[in-house]
Design a protein around this motif. Structure first.
Motif, PDB file in Angstrom:
ATOM      1  N   ASP A  16       0.850  -1.186   0.000  1.00 43.31           N
ATOM      2  CA  ASP A  16       0.000   0.000   0.000  1.00 43.31           C
ATOM      3  C   ASP A  16       0.890   1.241   0.000  1.00 43.31           C
ATOM      4  N   ALA A  17       0.353   2.335  -0.481  1.00 43.26           N
ATOM      5  CA  ALA A  17       1.123   3.573  -0.582  1.00 43.26           C
ATOM      6  C   ALA A  17       1.754   3.950   0.756  1.00 43.26           C
ATOM      7  N   CYS A  18       2.989   4.389   0.681  1.00 46.36           N
ATOM      8  CA  CYS A  18       3.703   4.895   1.855  1.00 46.36           C
ATOM      9  C   CYS A  18       4.467   6.130   1.400  1.00 46.36           C
ATOM     10  N   PRO A  19       4.765   7.037   2.319  1.00 49.86           N
ATOM     11  CA  PRO A  19       5.506   8.241   1.926  1.00 49.86           C
ATOM     12  C   PRO A  19       6.962   7.924   1.625  1.00 49.86           C
ATOM     13  N   LYS A  20       7.475   8.522   0.574  1.00 53.39           N
ATOM     14  CA  LYS A  20       8.888   8.358   0.254  1.00 53.39           C
ATOM     15  C   LYS A  20       9.722   8.948   1.392  1.00 53.39           C
ATOM     16  N   HIS A  21      10.793   8.279   1.734  1.00 50.14           N
ATOM     17  CA  HIS A  21      11.683   8.767   2.792  1.00 50.14           C
ATOM     18  C   HIS A  21      12.129  10.192   2.465  1.00 50.14           C
ATOM     19  N   ASP A  22      12.255  11.024   3.488  1.00 51.20           N
ATOM     20  CA  ASP A  22      12.603  12.438   3.293  1.00 51.20           C
ATOM     21  C   ASP A  22      14.036  12.650   2.812  1.00 51.20           C
ATOM     22  N   GLY A  23      14.868  11.638   2.896  1.00 48.79           N
ATOM     23  CA  GLY A  23      16.239  11.740   2.412  1.00 48.79           C
ATOM     24  C   GLY A  23      17.205  12.385   3.384  1.00 48.79           C
ATOM     25  N   GLU A  24      16.683  13.025   4.409  1.00 52.14           N
ATOM     26  CA  GLU A  24      17.547  13.774   5.316  1.00 52.14           C
ATOM     27  C   GLU A  24      17.908  13.013   6.586  1.00 52.14           C
ATOM     28  N   SER A  25      16.981  12.311   7.158  1.00 51.20           N
ATOM     29  CA  SER A  25      17.237  11.601   8.410  1.00 51.20           C
ATOM     30  C   SER A  25      17.747  10.192   8.127  1.00 51.20           C
ATOM     31  N   LEU A  26      18.474   9.647   9.102  1.00 50.47           N
ATOM     32  CA  LEU A  26      18.955   8.281   8.956  1.00 50.47           C
ATOM     33  C   LEU A  26      17.744   7.358   8.863  1.00 50.47           C
ATOM     34  N   PRO A  27      17.618   6.600   7.788  1.00 52.96           N
ATOM     35  CA  PRO A  27      16.457   5.718   7.632  1.00 52.96           C
ATOM     36  C   PRO A  27      16.407   4.635   8.712  1.00 52.96           C
ATOM     37  N   PRO A  28      15.216   4.318   9.194  1.00 53.68           N
ATOM     38  CA  PRO A  28      15.083   3.246  10.195  1.00 53.68           C
ATOM     39  C   PRO A  28      15.733   1.938   9.759  1.00 53.68           C
ATOM     40  N   ILE A  29      15.682   1.618   8.460  1.00 54.86           N
ATOM     41  CA  ILE A  29      16.266   0.350   8.013  1.00 54.86           C
ATOM     42  C   ILE A  29      17.784   0.343   8.114  1.00 54.86           C
ATOM     43  N   LEU A  30      18.401   1.503   8.363  1.00 55.27           N
ATOM     44  CA  LEU A  30      19.860   1.553   8.517  1.00 55.27           C
ATOM     45  C   LEU A  30      20.284   1.688   9.971  1.00 55.27           C
ATOM     46  N   GLY A  31      19.360   1.491  10.872  1.00 50.90           N
ATOM     47  CA  GLY A  31      19.708   1.605  12.276  1.00 50.90           C
ATOM     48  C   GLY A  31      19.372   0.381  13.087  1.00 50.90           C
ATOM     49  N   SER A  32      19.008  -0.698  12.412  1.00 49.09           N
ATOM     50  CA  SER A  32      18.510  -1.863  13.152  1.00 49.09           C
ATOM     51  C   SER A  32      19.411  -3.085  13.082  1.00 49.09           C
TER      52      SER A  32
ATOM     53  N   GLU B 176      23.336  -4.979  12.967  1.00 49.29           N
ATOM     54  CA  GLU B 176      24.651  -4.811  13.593  1.00 49.29           C
ATOM     55  C   GLU B 176      25.647  -4.149  12.654  1.00 49.29           C
ATOM     56  N   ASN B 177      25.587  -4.519  11.356  1.00 49.99           N
ATOM     57  CA  ASN B 177      26.503  -3.950  10.386  1.00 49.99           C
ATOM     58  C   ASN B 177      25.889  -3.961   8.993  1.00 49.99           C
ATOM     59  N   TYR B 178      26.542  -3.227   8.094  1.00 50.40           N
ATOM     60  CA  TYR B 178      26.072  -3.065   6.719  1.00 50.40           C
ATOM     61  C   TYR B 178      27.265  -3.102   5.777  1.00 50.40           C
ATOM     62  N   LEU B 179      27.013  -3.429   4.525  1.00 46.31           N
ATOM     63  CA  LEU B 179      28.030  -3.381   3.488  1.00 46.31           C
ATOM     64  C   LEU B 179      27.884  -2.051   2.755  1.00 46.31           C
ATOM     65  N   LEU B 180      28.963  -1.280   2.700  1.00 47.87           N
ATOM     66  CA  LEU B 180      28.986  -0.032   1.946  1.00 47.87           C
ATOM     67  C   LEU B 180      29.924  -0.201   0.774  1.00 47.87           C
ATOM     68  N   ARG B 181      29.528   0.384  -0.362  1.00 46.45           N
ATOM     69  CA  ARG B 181      30.334   0.267  -1.570  1.00 46.45           C
ATOM     70  C   ARG B 181      30.227   1.574  -2.347  1.00 46.45           C
ATOM     71  N   GLY B 182      31.363   2.126  -2.756  1.00 45.56           N
ATOM     72  CA  GLY B 182      31.373   3.367  -3.526  1.00 45.56           C
ATOM     73  C   GLY B 182      31.233   3.107  -5.015  1.00 45.56           C
ATOM     74  N   TYR B 183      30.525   4.032  -5.682  1.00 47.73           N
ATOM     75  CA  TYR B 183      30.316   3.975  -7.135  1.00 47.73           C
ATOM     76  C   TYR B 183      30.720   5.308  -7.748  1.00 47.73           C
ATOM     77  N   GLY B 184      31.318   5.239  -8.934  1.00 43.81           N
ATOM     78  CA  GLY B 184      31.690   6.448  -9.663  1.00 43.81           C
ATOM     79  C   GLY B 184      30.498   7.033 -10.407  1.00 43.81           C
ATOM     80  N   LYS B 185      30.725   8.149 -11.077  1.00 45.22           N
ATOM     81  CA  LYS B 185      29.665   8.793 -11.863  1.00 45.22           C
ATOM     82  C   LYS B 185      29.138   7.874 -12.951  1.00 45.22           C
ATOM     83  N   ASP B 186      29.968   6.927 -13.380  1.00 45.59           N
ATOM     84  CA  ASP B 186      29.568   5.969 -14.413  1.00 45.59           C
ATOM     85  C   ASP B 186      28.798   4.778 -13.834  1.00 45.59           C
TER      86      ASP B 186
ATOM     87  N   GLU C  21      27.066   1.960  13.899  1.00 47.24           N
ATOM     88  CA  GLU C  21      27.429   3.279  14.418  1.00 47.24           C
ATOM     89  C   GLU C  21      28.524   3.975  13.603  1.00 47.24           C
ATOM     90  N   GLU C  22      29.153   3.265  12.663  1.00 48.31           N
ATOM     91  CA  GLU C  22      30.186   3.846  11.804  1.00 48.31           C
ATOM     92  C   GLU C  22      29.687   4.125  10.389  1.00 48.31           C
TER      93      GLU C  22
END
Length: 155
Positions: free
Chosen positions: A78-94, A96-106, A120-121
């Protein structure tokens, strides 16, 4: 540097809710959440227990190329509001850890940027990566299943 969290677009969310094709040309599957870790890629919050959600293949890239990974994601049926983009999303705070990966302009992986980071990092590491001139965006993925969570850009 401020961080901006980029969720799935309203257009993509609407298309999937209307039964449109996913990244593989299939319609979304509909399920009912048990409340145990069903992250919506549009509002970037969790789908509540008993609420319907969709599962579909998502490719968070503008072009099809070797680094344009595609994988399963969830979203409120069902419809939900798009995340505001400014606050840390709840799905990124629950987790223990996450995989981060950088991407270039391409939209290709910048080698040497992939890291598993503690919750926390996450923002510290995202800022470090985005400070590099060769990194235009950071993708956050789950460490358990490698599922795409959202994109982070610097502003």
């Amino acid at each position: 540097m401020s961080l901006r969290y980029i969720p799935m677009s309203d257009e993509d969310a609407r298309r999937m809710r209307d039964g449109g094709p996913d990244a593989y040309g299939n319609g979304p599957e509909r399920q009912i959440s048990d409340g145990a870790g069903v992250p919506c890629r549009h509002c970037l919050d969790y789908v509540e227990a008993g609420a319907p959600y969709l599962i579909f293949a998502f490719r968070p890239f503008s072009t099809v190329q070797p680094y344009a990974e595609t994988g399963p994601v969830f979203m409120h049926a069902d419809a939900c509001p798009k995340h505001d983009g400014e606050s840390l999303p709840p799905i990124l705070g629950s987790r223990e850890n996450y995989l981060l990966r950088g991407y270039g302009k391409d939209e290709r992986i910048v080698y040497g940027t992939g890291d598993v980071v503690a919750r926390e990092e996450l923002e510290i590491r995202a800022r470090e990566l985005l400070a590099r001139p060769d990194v235009a965006a950071v993708h956050v993925r789950s460490t358990r299943y490698n599922c795409y969570q959202c994109r982070i850009v610097g502003v």
